[in-house]
Design a protein around this motif. Structure first.
Motif, short mmCIF file in Angstrom:
data_model
loop_
_atom_site.label_atom_id
_atom_site.label_comp_id
_atom_site.label_asym_id
_atom_site.label_seq_id
_atom_site.Cartn_x
_atom_site.Cartn_y
_atom_site.Cartn_z
N ASP A 333 -55.60 37.85 10.12
CA ASP A 333 -56.53 38.30 10.77
C ASP A 333 -57.51 37.14 11.49
OD1 ASP A 333 -55.54 40.82 11.27
OD2 ASP A 333 -56.93 41.48 9.49
N GLU A 345 -54.40 34.96 17.17
CA GLU A 345 -54.68 35.98 16.38
C GLU A 345 -53.78 35.72 15.17
OE1 GLU A 345 -56.03 40.50 14.98
OE2 GLU A 345 -54.81 39.75 16.84
N LYS A 347 -51.45 36.79 12.23
CA LYS A 347 -50.75 37.75 11.53
C LYS A 347 -49.94 37.21 10.38
CE LYS A 347 -52.93 41.22 13.71
NZ LYS A 347 -53.70 42.01 13.22
#
Length: 505
Positions: A333, A345, A347
């Motif tokens: 995150d 981003e 993950k």
């Protein structure tokens, strides 16, 4: 307490391999006769007279006990009188470069503990076959250990090659030796354990090799990486007490002009990969000292360009970091800003290779402006699912001519590639509302990783090599040794030192 700097690891030992015009007057105590599908080479008759052995009858007898001329098969026959103590028949298979590379490796393994071997090859062996045979001799000699007890037999001291004619083949043999040493150097870098090898060690080793091989070198430390905005490399490396590095090596051929083609290589240099906070299972972590194979292959390739007279300008970028879990590690995150400003981003912190490569690609596009851009990595386990192990590496490319040139180099070098698709329909897998892309997603993993990297290629002719499928050999077989293969070094060296590596691009 200051951390001890690991000692420099020597380039792996290999025999001195020389070409002999005509049968040597005083050969080694062991003679090796290469036997192909068509039988013994023409020079075998003269060699047999020298040895006092009817080689045709010996071949017939050994065939009766199970010997065949398949590539890599070896059978030894002792001689009870004279200075020469044994004759060895070695299979050359169909005589193709691939089979001759395997034969050279088998002879090197057999030759351990011998001072010298005289090896008779087939008359008329072409340049490609002889070069591959010499490569195999070097590759089959590779060993790596830290043993203090029973280290095993040393490699053969000297291997003399001859076809019994007066032909001078020194240049062909030398090219094979250099390419073989390139593969061995990449293996050595990949096999060095990570308690010795960290990003600073890799940078120091690259700097050594640059100075020895006429390359310019620059290394960014963690402060310089932060100042210049290399957010991906910094994010991956921030969980380790051993900080990241970016390594730049530059080769310029003699007489280069503004019209000389310019290629940039970008290599993944993860010196150990635990997966970070997205921690790998123990079994998946065991071989991760070799997760810098792409970067090691870039370093090894760059070190060979001067010796082989490459005619293109080349820059090698190695994005080096150690991916560790800690209180300072990057997190799922997180949003990371790469060189040039594009955002990702996170993950999965175990999808770290594309994070560091993205910085290297973006830097190449913005600052170097090459004609061709190629990245190389052990990037995904998904490529193994697609292609299996030890047969093909994955190739993704935006330019058909570039893809064709790399596939050809892979075939010639023995590090074969299979071209994979880059379908725009899968771009949605890496989309996110909060950043320009995500670093991990559902879907076809090797393809989505390539699509992620494509966004950093700036529209240049670009290729991505995902070589996880050929980076680890399960056994000593053919030209490989159990463990890291150094995948990509021979492929890149073969491509960049071909007559026109950018043809058609």
């Amino acid at each position: 307490m200051a951390r001890r700097t690991p000692a420099r690891t020597a380039v792996p030992a290999a025999p001195a391999v020389v070409w002999q015009a005509g049968l040597p007057a005083h050969g080694a105590r062991t003679w090796v006769i290469l036997v192909g599908a068509a039988g013994l080479p023409d020079a075998a008759k003269d060699a047999g007279e020298r040895l006092g052995v009817d080689l045709e009858r010996l071949l017939e007898a050994l065939t009766g006990t199970g010997f065949s001329p398949g590539a890599g098969r070896v059978a030894a026959y002792p001689l009870l009188a004279g200075e020469i103590t044994q004759v060895v028949l070695a299979g050359a298979g169909d005589g193709s470069p691939r089979d001759l590379r395997h034969a050279g490796a088998a002879i090197a393994r057999f030759g351990r503990g011998h001072d010298e071997l005289t090896t008779v090859v087939a008359e008329g062996i072409d340049d490609a076959g002889l070069q591959a045979f010499a490569e195999g001799v070097v590759l089959g000699s590779f060993t790596f250990h830290r043993k203090t007890v029973d280290p095993g037999k040393p490699v053969a001291g000297r291997i003399v090659l001859t076809d019994g004619t007066d032909t001078d083949r020194d240049e062909v043999v030398e090219r094979g030796l250099v390419i073989g040493r390139t593969g061995c150097l990449a293996r050595e870098l990949a096999t060095t354990p990570s308690n010795e090898k960290d990003p600073a060690w890799l940078a120091a080793r690259a700097t050594e090799l640059a100075k020895a091989n006429g390359l310019d070198v620059r290394v960014w430390d963690e402060k310089q990486l932060a100042a210049d905005g290399f957010g991906g490399i910094l994010a991956v490396g921030q969980g380790s007490v051993r900080p990241p590095r970016l390594i730049r090596l530059d080769y310029t051929p003699p007489g280069a002009t503004k019209n000389t083609p310019y290629v940039v290589l970008v290599g993944k240099g993860i010196t150990y990969d635990t997966g970070g906070l997205s921690l790998k299972p123990r079994e998946s972590m065991v071989s991760m000292k070799r997760d810098m194979t792409g970067g090691g292959s870039v370093i090894a390739t760059m070190a060979a360009l001067r010796d082989l007279g490459a005619k293109v300008r080349v820059t090698g970028l190695v994005c080096a970091a150690e991916n560790m879990p800690s209180g300072t590690a990057y997190r799922p995150d997180d949003i990371v800003r790469h060189y040039g400003g594009r955002t990702t981003e996170v993950k999965n912190t175990d999808a770290e290779g594309r994070m560091v490569l993205a910085d290297g690609l973006a830097y190449a596009v913005e600052e170097l402006k090459p004609d061709v851009l190629v990245d190389i990595a052990t990037l995904t386990g998904a490529i193994k699912m697609a292609l299996g192990s030890m047969l093909y590496g994955g190739l993704f490319a935006t330019d058909d001519a570039l893809a064709d040139n790399l596939v050809e180099a892979g075939f010639v070098s023995g590090e074969q590639l299979w071209r994979m698709p880059l379908p725009v329909e899968y771009a949605d897998y890496i989309s996110t509302p909060v950043a320009d892309a995500v670093n991990s997603s559902k879907g076809p993993g090797s393809i989505t990783a390539a699509l992620f990297l494509k966004n950093f290629s700036g529209g240049l002719p670009w290729a991505h090599l995902d070589l996880s499928s050929i980076a680890e050999s399960p056994r000593d077989e053919f030209e490989y040794t159990l463990g890291a293969t150094g995948a990509g070094a021979r492929l890149l060296t073969t491509w960049l030192t071909s007559p026109n590596p950018t043809a058609g691009i």
